[in-house]
Design a protein around this motif. Structure first.
Motif, PDB file in Angstrom:
ATOM      1  N   ALA A  72     -25.913 -16.916   8.748  1.00 27.93           N
ATOM      2  CA  ALA A  72     -26.320 -15.864   9.691  1.00 27.93           C
ATOM      3  C   ALA A  72     -27.370 -16.427  10.638  1.00 27.93           C
ATOM      4  CB  ALA A  72     -26.885 -14.673   8.931  1.00 27.93           C
ATOM      5  N   LEU A  73     -27.182 -16.170  11.927  1.00 24.89           N
ATOM      6  CA  LEU A  73     -28.108 -16.632  12.960  1.00 24.89           C
ATOM      7  C   LEU A  73     -28.707 -15.435  13.680  1.00 24.89           C
ATOM      8  CD1 LEU A  73     -25.891 -19.526  14.342  1.00 24.89           C
ATOM      9  CD2 LEU A  73     -27.821 -19.725  12.774  1.00 24.89           C
ATOM     10  N   SER A  74     -30.019 -15.376  13.721  1.00 23.38           N
ATOM     11  CA  SER A  74     -30.741 -14.283  14.373  1.00 23.38           C
ATOM     12  C   SER A  74     -30.865 -14.559  15.872  1.00 23.38           C
ATOM     13  CB  SER A  74     -32.139 -14.165  13.767  1.00 23.38           C
ATOM     14  OG  SER A  74     -32.932 -15.283  14.156  1.00 23.38           O
ATOM     15  N   PRO A  75     -31.287 -13.566  16.659  1.00 28.12           N
ATOM     16  CA  PRO A  75     -31.536 -13.831  18.079  1.00 28.12           C
ATOM     17  C   PRO A  75     -32.531 -14.984  18.285  1.00 28.12           C
ATOM     18  CG  PRO A  75     -31.445 -11.484  17.735  1.00 28.12           C
ATOM     19  CD  PRO A  75     -31.410 -12.137  16.361  1.00 28.12           C
ATOM     20  N   ARG A  76     -33.532 -15.077  17.424  1.00 29.08           N
ATOM     21  CA  ARG A  76     -34.490 -16.182  17.533  1.00 29.08           C
ATOM     22  C   ARG A  76     -33.793 -17.526  17.297  1.00 29.08           C
ATOM     23  NH1 ARG A  76     -39.837 -16.811  18.056  1.00 29.08           N
ATOM     24  NH2 ARG A  76     -40.794 -18.657  17.140  1.00 29.08           N
ATOM     25  N   ASP A  77     -32.870 -17.581  16.319  1.00 23.57           N
ATOM     26  CA  ASP A  77     -32.119 -18.813  16.064  1.00 23.57           C
ATOM     27  C   ASP A  77     -31.283 -19.219  17.281  1.00 23.57           C
ATOM     28  OD1 ASP A  77     -33.016 -18.983  13.387  1.00 23.57           O
ATOM     29  OD2 ASP A  77     -31.339 -17.745  12.678  1.00 23.57           O
ATOM     30  N   GLY A 118     -42.702 -22.359  28.494  1.00 24.68           N
ATOM     31  CA  GLY A 118     -43.216 -21.871  27.226  1.00 24.68           C
ATOM     32  C   GLY A 118     -42.654 -20.534  26.793  1.00 24.68           C
ATOM     33  N   ASP A 119     -41.717 -19.977  27.567  1.00 27.63           N
ATOM     34  CA  ASP A 119     -41.129 -18.682  27.240  1.00 27.63           C
ATOM     35  C   ASP A 119     -39.913 -18.858  26.338  1.00 27.63           C
ATOM     36  OD1 ASP A 119     -42.945 -17.399  28.981  1.00 27.63           O
ATOM     37  OD2 ASP A 119     -41.645 -17.858  30.687  1.00 27.63           O
ATOM     38  N   ARG A 120     -39.863 -18.085  25.248  1.00 28.67           N
ATOM     39  CA  ARG A 120     -38.693 -18.106  24.354  1.00 28.67           C
ATOM     40  C   ARG A 120     -37.683 -17.103  24.883  1.00 28.67           C
ATOM     41  NH1 ARG A 120     -36.940 -20.064  19.767  1.00 28.67           N
ATOM     42  NH2 ARG A 120     -38.898 -21.099  19.265  1.00 28.67           N
ATOM     43  N   GLN A 121     -36.430 -17.579  25.067  1.00 26.97           N
ATOM     44  CA  GLN A 121     -35.406 -16.731  25.667  1.00 26.97           C
ATOM     45  C   GLN A 121     -34.033 -17.036  25.098  1.00 26.97           C
ATOM     46  OE1 GLN A 121     -35.479 -17.950  29.754  1.00 26.97           O
ATOM     47  NE2 GLN A 121     -37.270 -16.723  30.259  1.00 26.97           N
ATOM     48  N   LEU A 122     -33.177 -16.021  25.171  1.00 27.35           N
ATOM     49  CA  LEU A 122     -31.743 -16.267  25.119  1.00 27.35           C
ATOM     50  C   LEU A 122     -31.395 -16.626  26.557  1.00 27.35           C
ATOM     51  CD1 LEU A 122     -30.497 -13.317  22.912  1.00 27.35           C
ATOM     52  CD2 LEU A 122     -30.523 -15.714  22.314  1.00 27.35           C
ATOM     53  N   TYR A 153     -19.383 -20.162  22.464  1.00 29.69           N
ATOM     54  CA  TYR A 153     -19.809 -18.794  22.724  1.00 29.69           C
ATOM     55  C   TYR A 153     -20.616 -18.780  24.012  1.00 29.69           C
ATOM     56  CZ  TYR A 153     -24.491 -19.822  20.831  1.00 29.69           C
ATOM     57  OH  TYR A 153     -25.737 -20.350  20.592  1.00 29.69           O
ATOM     58  N   THR A 154     -20.766 -17.610  24.590  1.00 28.74           N
ATOM     59  CA  THR A 154     -21.450 -17.470  25.869  1.00 28.74           C
ATOM     60  C   THR A 154     -22.558 -16.437  25.761  1.00 28.74           C
ATOM     61  OG1 THR A 154     -19.425 -18.015  27.052  1.00 28.74           O
ATOM     62  CG2 THR A 154     -21.131 -16.907  28.320  1.00 28.74           C
ATOM     63  N   VAL A 155     -23.705 -16.776  26.317  1.00 28.89           N
ATOM     64  CA  VAL A 155     -24.783 -15.810  26.492  1.00 28.89           C
ATOM     65  C   VAL A 155     -24.686 -15.351  27.941  1.00 28.89           C
ATOM     66  CG1 VAL A 155     -27.289 -15.459  26.535  1.00 28.89           C
ATOM     67  CG2 VAL A 155     -26.245 -16.845  24.733  1.00 28.89           C
ATOM     68  N   ARG A 156     -24.536 -14.061  28.171  1.00 33.37           N
ATOM     69  CA  ARG A 156     -24.265 -13.556  29.510  1.00 33.37           C
ATOM     70  C   ARG A 156     -25.508 -13.181  30.304  1.00 33.37           C
ATOM     71  NH1 ARG A 156     -19.007 -13.738  29.699  1.00 33.37           N
ATOM     72  NH2 ARG A 156     -17.749 -13.133  27.936  1.00 33.37           N
ATOM     73  N   LYS A 157     -26.617 -12.814  29.617  1.00 29.94           N
ATOM     74  CA  LYS A 157     -27.808 -12.471  30.378  1.00 29.94           C
ATOM     75  C   LYS A 157     -29.056 -12.972  29.661  1.00 29.94           C
ATOM     76  CE  LYS A 157     -28.797  -7.857  28.616  1.00 29.94           C
ATOM     77  NZ  LYS A 157     -29.122  -6.505  28.965  1.00 29.94           N
ATOM     78  N   LYS A 158     -30.089 -13.214  30.427  1.00 24.24           N
ATOM     79  CA  LYS A 158     -31.360 -13.695  29.891  1.00 24.24           C
ATOM     80  C   LYS A 158     -32.037 -12.564  29.128  1.00 24.24           C
ATOM     81  CE  LYS A 158     -35.222 -13.776  32.129  1.00 24.24           C
ATOM     82  NZ  LYS A 158     -36.358 -13.948  32.996  1.00 24.24           N
ATOM     83  N   ILE A 159     -32.545 -12.895  27.932  1.00 20.38           N
ATOM     84  CA  ILE A 159     -33.308 -11.933  27.142  1.00 20.38           C
ATOM     85  C   ILE A 159     -34.561 -12.634  26.682  1.00 20.38           C
ATOM     86  CG2 ILE A 159     -33.348 -10.506  25.069  1.00 20.38           C
ATOM     87  CD1 ILE A 159     -30.291 -10.334  25.285  1.00 20.38           C
ATOM     88  N   ASP A 160     -35.719 -12.081  27.049  1.00 20.99           N
ATOM     89  CA  ASP A 160     -36.992 -12.631  26.613  1.00 20.99           C
ATOM     90  C   ASP A 160     -37.261 -12.193  25.175  1.00 20.99           C
ATOM     91  OD1 ASP A 160     -37.688 -13.895  29.065  1.00 20.99           O
ATOM     92  OD2 ASP A 160     -38.295 -11.966  29.885  1.00 20.99           O
ATOM     93  N   LEU A 161     -37.771 -13.118  24.363  1.00 20.67           N
ATOM     94  CA  LEU A 161     -38.102 -12.821  22.969  1.00 20.67           C
ATOM     95  C   LEU A 161     -39.587 -13.027  22.758  1.00 20.67           C
ATOM     96  CD1 LEU A 161     -35.158 -14.632  21.159  1.00 20.67           C
ATOM     97  CD2 LEU A 161     -35.392 -12.201  21.589  1.00 20.67           C
ATOM     98  N   PRO A 162     -40.137 -12.358  21.742  1.00 22.82           N
ATOM     99  CA  PRO A 162     -41.565 -12.558  21.461  1.00 22.82           C
ATOM    100  C   PRO A 162     -41.823 -13.996  21.025  1.00 22.82           C
ATOM    101  CG  PRO A 162     -40.649 -10.795  20.090  1.00 22.82           C
ATOM    102  CD  PRO A 162     -39.518 -11.398  20.847  1.00 22.82           C
ATOM    103  N   LYS A 163     -43.044 -14.464  21.325  1.00 23.21           N
ATOM    104  CA  LYS A 163     -43.420 -15.822  20.926  1.00 23.21           C
ATOM    105  C   LYS A 163     -43.671 -15.810  19.477  1.00 23.21           C
ATOM    106  CE  LYS A 163     -45.338 -17.062  25.307  1.00 23.21           C
ATOM    107  NZ  LYS A 163     -46.326 -17.683  26.072  1.00 23.21           N
TER     108      LYS A 163
END
Length: 107
Positions: free
Chosen positions: A55-60, A68-72, A97-107
């Motif tokens: 299993a892979l989380s959004p953070r993975d 320095g920004d964590r993103q999809l 697989y494809t990521v279609r849009k940028k998503i900012d994640l918490p640091k």
């Protein structure tokens, strides 16, 4: 995201395998060639086949940009599960697989 694959011990002795999940990201500044994002150790009897799930989380699935920004990060990716890094001559299974849009994640 989850990846389920079958692992087979093709030998005549019991043994362990460590299935490793690597992500190959699209090219962006500071992108790694491959990133280890998960693993599962499995013990198998001779000639046994067993499904495993990683299993892979959004953070993975995310990466840290040069700023320095964590993103999809949008783009085309490849998930490879095998006994080692992709392109090392080690057998593995992969899926794009494809990521279609940028998503900012918490640091």
């Amino acid at each position: 995201m989850t990846a389920t694959i079958k692992v087979t011990n093709t030998g005549d002795r019991a043994g362990d395998e460590v299935a490793q999940a690597y992500i190959t990201p699209p090219g962006f500044e500071g992108a790694p060639r491959h990133a280890l994002r998960g693993f599962v150790r499995v013990s198998l009897t001779p000639h046994e086949t067993r499904p495993i799930t990683i299993a892979l989380s959004p953070r993975d699935l995310s990466f840290v940009k040069a700023e320095g920004d964590r993103q999809l990060i949008p783009g085309a990716y490849r998930l490879t599960v095998g006994s080692g890094q992709p392109a090392a001559g080690i057998p593995g299974t992969y899926a794009p697989y494809t990521v279609r849009k940028k998503i900012d994640l918490p640091k």
